[in-house]
Write a protein that holds these residues in place. Structure first.
Motif, short mmCIF file in Angstrom:
data_model
loop_
_atom_site.label_atom_id
_atom_site.label_comp_id
_atom_site.label_asym_id
_atom_site.label_seq_id
_atom_site.Cartn_x
_atom_site.Cartn_y
_atom_site.Cartn_z
N GLY A 61 0.38 -1.19 0.13
CA GLY A 61 0.07 -0.23 -0.12
C GLY A 61 1.15 1.20 -0.20
N THR A 62 2.06 1.16 0.10
CA THR A 62 3.19 2.44 -0.82
C THR A 62 2.08 3.26 -1.22
OG1 THR A 62 4.32 0.51 -1.04
CG2 THR A 62 5.61 2.94 -0.65
N THR A 63 2.02 2.97 -2.54
CA THR A 63 1.88 4.49 -3.62
C THR A 63 0.51 4.75 -3.38
OG1 THR A 63 2.41 2.80 -4.91
CG2 THR A 63 1.56 4.33 -6.09
N TRP A 64 -0.38 4.06 -2.13
CA TRP A 64 -1.84 4.39 -1.90
C TRP A 64 -1.45 5.72 -0.66
CZ3 TRP A 64 -5.70 0.44 1.13
CH2 TRP A 64 -6.84 1.30 0.94
N PHE A 203 -2.54 0.00 9.01
CA PHE A 203 -2.36 -1.53 8.04
C PHE A 203 -4.08 -1.49 7.41
CE2 PHE A 203 -2.12 -2.66 12.69
CZ PHE A 203 -1.24 -3.51 12.78
N TYR A 204 -2.90 -1.67 6.19
CA TYR A 204 -4.02 -1.52 4.67
C TYR A 204 -5.23 -1.32 5.01
CZ TYR A 204 -4.80 -2.62 -0.22
OH TYR A 204 -5.22 -3.32 -1.27
N GLU A 205 -5.42 -2.72 5.66
CA GLU A 205 -6.72 -3.37 5.84
C GLU A 205 -7.76 -2.55 6.72
OE1 GLU A 205 -3.90 -4.93 6.39
OE2 GLU A 205 -3.79 -6.85 4.70
N ARG A 268 -4.30 -3.58 -9.42
CA ARG A 268 -4.92 -4.55 -9.63
C ARG A 268 -5.41 -4.63 -9.08
NH1 ARG A 268 -4.28 -9.70 -7.99
NH2 ARG A 268 -3.51 -9.15 -5.61
N LYS A 269 -5.87 -4.53 -8.19
CA LYS A 269 -6.71 -5.66 -7.19
C LYS A 269 -7.96 -4.25 -6.71
CE LYS A 269 -8.09 -10.39 -8.52
NZ LYS A 269 -8.46 -11.49 -7.92
N GLY A 270 -6.59 -4.25 -5.92
CA GLY A 270 -6.56 -3.12 -3.93
C GLY A 270 -7.91 -4.08 -3.69
S1 PPS Z 1 4.90 -0.95 -4.04
O1 PPS Z 1 6.09 -1.56 -5.73
O2 PPS Z 1 5.56 -1.70 -2.88
O3 PPS Z 1 5.32 0.70 -4.28
O4 PPS Z 1 3.47 -1.43 -4.36
P1 PPS Z 1 2.97 -0.77 -3.38
O5 PPS Z 1 1.52 0.44 -3.63
O6 PPS Z 1 3.26 -0.99 -1.99
O7 PPS Z 1 1.74 -1.76 -3.70
C1 PPS Z 1 0.84 -2.08 -4.86
C2 PPS Z 1 -0.81 -2.90 -3.92
O8 PPS Z 1 -1.36 -1.45 -3.90
C3 PPS Z 1 -2.50 -1.66 -4.32
N1 PPS Z 1 -3.37 0.09 -4.56
C4 PPS Z 1 -4.66 -0.08 -3.55
N2 PPS Z 1 -5.71 -0.85 -3.10
C5 PPS Z 1 -6.37 -0.58 -2.52
N3 PPS Z 1 -6.73 1.09 -2.38
C6 PPS Z 1 -6.12 1.95 -2.89
N4 PPS Z 1 -6.18 3.10 -2.70
C7 PPS Z 1 -4.55 1.60 -3.97
N5 PPS Z 1 -3.84 1.62 -4.54
C8 PPS Z 1 -3.25 0.72 -4.09
C9 PPS Z 1 -2.43 -1.30 -5.72
O9 PPS Z 1 -3.10 -2.35 -6.35
C10 PPS Z 1 -1.45 -3.38 -5.66
O10 PPS Z 1 -2.40 -4.36 -5.08
P2 PPS Z 1 -3.06 -5.38 -5.31
O11 PPS Z 1 -3.76 -5.91 -4.34
O12 PPS Z 1 -1.39 -5.81 -6.04
O13 PPS Z 1 -4.04 -4.89 -6.46
#
Ligand code: PPS
Length: 306
Positions: A61-64, A203-205, A268-270
């Motif tokens: 969840g880094t980018t988030w 936590f992401y969750e 991908r799915k989030g």
């Molecule tokens: S990296 O490459 O390590 O910087 O990747 P990182 O950003 O840590 O993780 C990418 C996963 O985070 C999901 N993601 C999100 N999930 C929920 N809500 C939001 N807004 C969100 N933004 C990014 C992203 O989809 C990747 O997870 P998966 O399970 O592969 O979809």
């Protein structure tokens, strides 16, 4: 491999002829070879008191959280947050791929206060970070979903080793044979570090389940005070659906020689619980037995579903 996953992975697992560089190693932790080659510069990096560091195990969840932090910093101003792609806004400390400037070079050239990102485990963080009082936000995601996300990322990343089959990847992940080392030690290390340093551990969750209250925690930690309307806007603007379509965030501008999103998208799915579409019953049982041993004695707990 489960059927629904087989469909998701029906595009080539390993594109023929593709050359993925092998990983290097620092103190027993696997890292990209280019990072290892630049280790001296990374370790000598001088942190400053007003730095804010976003720290995660990869794919947690880094980018988030980067976009949440940026929106809080910019007081919810969407236009300001679109000023450049996210990886240029927050230098990635251990990034080293010449001829691009390294993460350290980018951070050194940046005005203060700086916001940076790292995936390093506590024992590999440049030592200067431990001598000062800078703030760190750590985001953790449950290991099963993290493993799934990492697997698909390694399928499309051209700079990490190819993941092999899901069965092979499962073994590599639980044995820490992936870039940044074992998930288990990473989360435990940072969980322990939070008792001695200014670390907001999220936590992401929880962010998925209740984004507003988690964003409020980020806001307070950053010393900001935003009203309800702005917080609601940040929740909306940082949703998976919004970020997936946002070219400043979704890495669509990153060249195919680094990320080939035709294999698997970065966004991908989030969701929480995608591991159920990937782990077989036998893998899940093996994972749970191993997890119990590796996580024994820690107060750190995760939600595997919400
Ligand atoms: S990296 O490459 O390590 O910087 O990747 P990182 O950003 O840590 O993780 C990418 C996963 O985070 C999901 N993601 C999100 N999930 C929920 N809500 C939001 N807004 C969100 N933004 C990014 C992203 O989809 C990747 O997870 P998966 O399970 O592969 O979809």
């Amino acid at each position: 491999m489960k059927e629904s996953m087989a469909q998701e992975a029906k595009r080539p697992l390993l594109s023929e002829g593709k050359k993925h560089p092998p990983l290097g190693e620092v103190k027993g932790i696997l890292l990209p070879r280019t990072t290892v080659n630049n280790w001296d510069q990374i370790q000598k990096f001088k942190a400053k008191d007003d730095d804010l560091v976003i720290c995660t195990y990869p794919k947690s969840g880094t980018t988030w959280i980067q976009e949440i932090v940026d929106m809080v910093e910019q007081n919810g101003d969407v236009e300001k947050c679109q000023r450049s792609v996210i990886h240029l806004q927050h230098p990635f400390i251990e990034w080293a791929r010449s001829p691009q400037p390294s993460g350290v070079d980018q951070a050194n050239a940046m005005p203060c206060p700086r916001i940076m990102k790292t995936h390093l485990p506590t024992q590999l963080l440049p030592p200067s970070f431990w001598d000062i009082t800078c703030k760190i936000i750590y985001v953790a995601q449950n290991a099963k979903d993290c493993m799934v996300s990492y697997y698909h990322f390694q399928r499309m990343s051209q700079i990490l080793p190819e993941p092999g089959t899901w069965e092979e990847y499962f073994e590599n992940f639980i044995n820490g044979k992936v870039s940044c080392g074992p998930w288990y030690d990473h989360v435990k290390g940072w969980w322990k570090a939070k008792d001695k340093h200014q670390i907001l551990f999220l936590f992401y969750e929880d962010i998925k389940e209740n984004p507003k209250s988690e964003i409020q925690k980020v806001m307070k930690f950053m010393g900001k005070n935003l009203d309800e309307k702005i917080l609601d806007k940040i929740v909306q603007e940082t949703s998976f659906e919004k970020l997936k379509e946002n070219p400043m965030i979704n890495h669509s501008t990153v060249p195919k020689t680094i990320m080939d999103q035709s294999i698997s998208p970065f966004m991908r799915k989030g969701i929480v619980g995608d591991w159920k579409n990937h782990l077989t019953v036998a893998q899940n049982e093996k994972f749970n037995r191993d997890y119990k041993k590796k996580m024994e004695g820690t107060s750190l707990t995760f939600h595997m579903e919400i």
